[in-house]
Scaffold this motif. Structure first.
Motif, mmCIF file in Angstrom:
data_model
loop_
_atom_site.group_PDB
_atom_site.id
_atom_site.type_symbol
_atom_site.label_atom_id
_atom_site.label_comp_id
_atom_site.label_asym_id
_atom_site.label_seq_id
_atom_site.Cartn_x
_atom_site.Cartn_y
_atom_site.Cartn_z
ATOM 1 N N GLY A 186 0.824 -1.204 0.000
ATOM 2 C CA GLY A 186 0.000 0.000 0.000
ATOM 3 C C GLY A 186 0.859 1.256 0.000
ATOM 4 N N ASN B 243 1.323 3.613 -3.513
ATOM 5 C CA ASN B 243 0.819 4.988 -3.489
ATOM 6 C C ASN B 243 1.917 6.035 -3.565
ATOM 7 O OD1 ASN B 243 -2.326 5.550 -2.935
ATOM 8 N ND2 ASN B 243 -1.750 3.476 -2.357
ATOM 9 N N THR C 247 0.230 -2.940 -6.428
ATOM 10 C CA THR C 247 -0.744 -3.476 -5.478
ATOM 11 C C THR C 247 -1.540 -4.659 -6.025
ATOM 12 O OG1 THR C 247 -2.312 -1.755 -6.188
ATOM 13 C CG2 THR C 247 -0.981 -1.292 -4.238
ATOM 14 N N ALA D 268 -10.523 -3.723 -2.895
ATOM 15 C CA ALA D 268 -9.611 -3.182 -1.876
ATOM 16 C C ALA D 268 -8.786 -2.043 -2.450
ATOM 17 C CB ALA D 268 -8.695 -4.284 -1.350
ATOM 18 N N ASN D 269 -8.360 -2.205 -3.711
ATOM 19 C CA ASN D 269 -7.551 -1.186 -4.365
ATOM 20 C C ASN D 269 -8.356 0.097 -4.573
ATOM 21 O OD1 ASN D 269 -4.817 -0.912 -5.444
ATOM 22 N ND2 ASN D 269 -5.797 -0.585 -7.421
ATOM 23 N N SER E 117 -9.070 1.803 -1.049
ATOM 24 C CA SER E 117 -7.855 2.410 -0.488
ATOM 25 C C SER E 117 -7.394 3.595 -1.329
ATOM 26 C CB SER E 117 -6.736 1.364 -0.376
ATOM 27 O OG SER E 117 -6.388 0.841 -1.633
ATOM 28 N N ASN E 118 -7.530 3.501 -2.667
ATOM 29 C CA ASN E 118 -7.150 4.624 -3.528
ATOM 30 C C ASN E 118 -8.062 5.828 -3.304
ATOM 31 O OD1 ASN E 118 -4.940 3.486 -4.743
ATOM 32 N ND2 ASN E 118 -6.021 2.820 -6.581
ATOM 33 N N SER F 56 -6.865 7.344 0.087
ATOM 34 C CA SER F 56 -5.513 7.921 0.010
ATOM 35 C C SER F 56 -5.482 9.132 -0.918
ATOM 36 C CB SER F 56 -4.503 6.869 -0.454
ATOM 37 O OG SER F 56 -4.750 6.468 -1.784
ATOM 38 N N THR G 228 -8.536 -4.800 3.335
ATOM 39 C CA THR G 228 -8.753 -3.455 2.798
ATOM 40 C C THR G 228 -8.288 -2.373 3.770
ATOM 41 O OG1 THR G 228 -10.643 -4.249 1.518
ATOM 42 C CG2 THR G 228 -10.486 -1.876 1.871
ATOM 43 N N LEU H 259 -4.490 -2.227 3.808
ATOM 44 C CA LEU H 259 -4.038 -1.601 2.561
ATOM 45 C C LEU H 259 -4.329 -0.103 2.574
ATOM 46 C CD1 LEU H 259 -2.827 -2.425 -0.263
ATOM 47 C CD2 LEU H 259 -5.182 -2.387 -1.102
ATOM 48 N N MET H 260 -5.463 0.276 3.158
ATOM 49 C CA MET H 260 -5.848 1.683 3.239
ATOM 50 C C MET H 260 -4.854 2.483 4.081
ATOM 51 S SD MET H 260 -9.433 3.267 4.681
ATOM 52 C CE MET H 260 -10.383 2.043 3.775
ATOM 53 N N SER I 245 -1.787 2.879 2.117
ATOM 54 C CA SER I 245 -2.016 3.806 1.009
ATOM 55 C C SER I 245 -1.969 5.257 1.461
ATOM 56 C CB SER I 245 -3.361 3.497 0.343
ATOM 57 O OG SER I 245 -3.388 2.199 -0.191
#
Length: 246
Positions: A10, A14, A27, A44-45, A48-49, A52, A197, A200-201, A204
């Motif tokens: 993550g 990012n 990722t 999840a991507n 988190s995107n 972020s 998630t 990963l967040m 990110s």
């Protein structure tokens, strides 16, 4: 142990994604190699995107390097484009979308070499009849498929000769808008593995803030080289994906 890896990817994804786009190259493949189902990995991507991207453009906005008028136009166009792209996603095949991505990134790469993609010193961005449809198309493409959309947006801003930091901020605004609709869809359909998630967040958000710090220190020619490298890597990955679908 795997949560530490998710945290790391993550952060790494990012940092790259904030600077020049293409963070999904890090990722998504890593999560899928670890056995995460594809829909859960994409969901999840996207979630988190979304978070972020908000954290990074808000940091830039708070420093008064972006104005609400600039953000509002990009938010609207990106949201409309991403929503329309999502609606049309089932019409085109994955192979067709991959080919479109290769062509678009190839065009952007060629334009960068002939001198049209240098960041300038303009301190303001105005949506017009040229960049508006292009950014709408980038949002549409992100809703359809996704890989390379941030990179394409950065090329668009570079052609407007605005400063690199302004371009980074606006590209993150676009990512936030484009990912929001998709993130809500994945949450509503129950595709999210929340433990993965959330880790990963966190990574990110950390990566996005590191990317902002680095972006303030790099020089324009360094950014241009990195942008080209990421574009070439994206194209190679997409070419591989294209032929694997034949």
């Amino acid at each position: 142990m795997e949560y530490l890896l998710f945290l790391f990817i993550g952060i790494a994804g990012n940092v790259i994604g904030t600077l020049v786009g293409g963070g999904g190259l890090i990722t998504l493949p890593t999560m899928m190699l670890m056995g995460v189902p594809v829909h859960s990995a994409i969901g999840a991507n996207k979630v988190s995107n979304m978070v972020s991207a908000f954290s990074s453009f808000y940091t830039i906005f708070r420093r008064k390097e972006l104005t609400w008028a600039e953000m509002r136009s990009v938010l609207l166009v990106s949201l409309v484009g991403g929503t329309l792209g999502g609606l049309f996603a089932s019409v085109l095949s994955g192979q067709t979308l991959t080919l479109i991505a290769i062509i678009l990134l190839g065009f952007a790469l060629v334009m960068s070499f002939i001198g049209g993609a240098d960041f300038g010193d303009k301190e303001s961005f105005t949506m017009n009849r040229i960049n508006g449809p292009i950014l709408l198309g980038v949002g549409f493409y992100d809703g359809l498929f996704g890989p390379g959309s941030s990179t394409l947006a950065l090329y668009t801003y570079a052609h407007q000769k605005i400063t690199y930091m302004k371009a980074v901020g606006l590209s993150r605004v676009g990512v936030f808008a484009m990912c929001s609709g998709a993130a809500i869809t994945y949450i509503a359909t129950g595709k999210i593995q929340w433990s993965l998630t959330l880790v990963l967040m966190v990574g990110s958000i950390i990566g996005a803030q590191i990317g902002i710090v680095i972006a303030r220190k790099v020089k324009a020619n360094q950014v241009k080289i990195l942008l080209r490298v990421v574009t070439i890597v994206l194209m190679l990955q997409l070419v591989y994906d294209f032929f694997s679908q034949l």
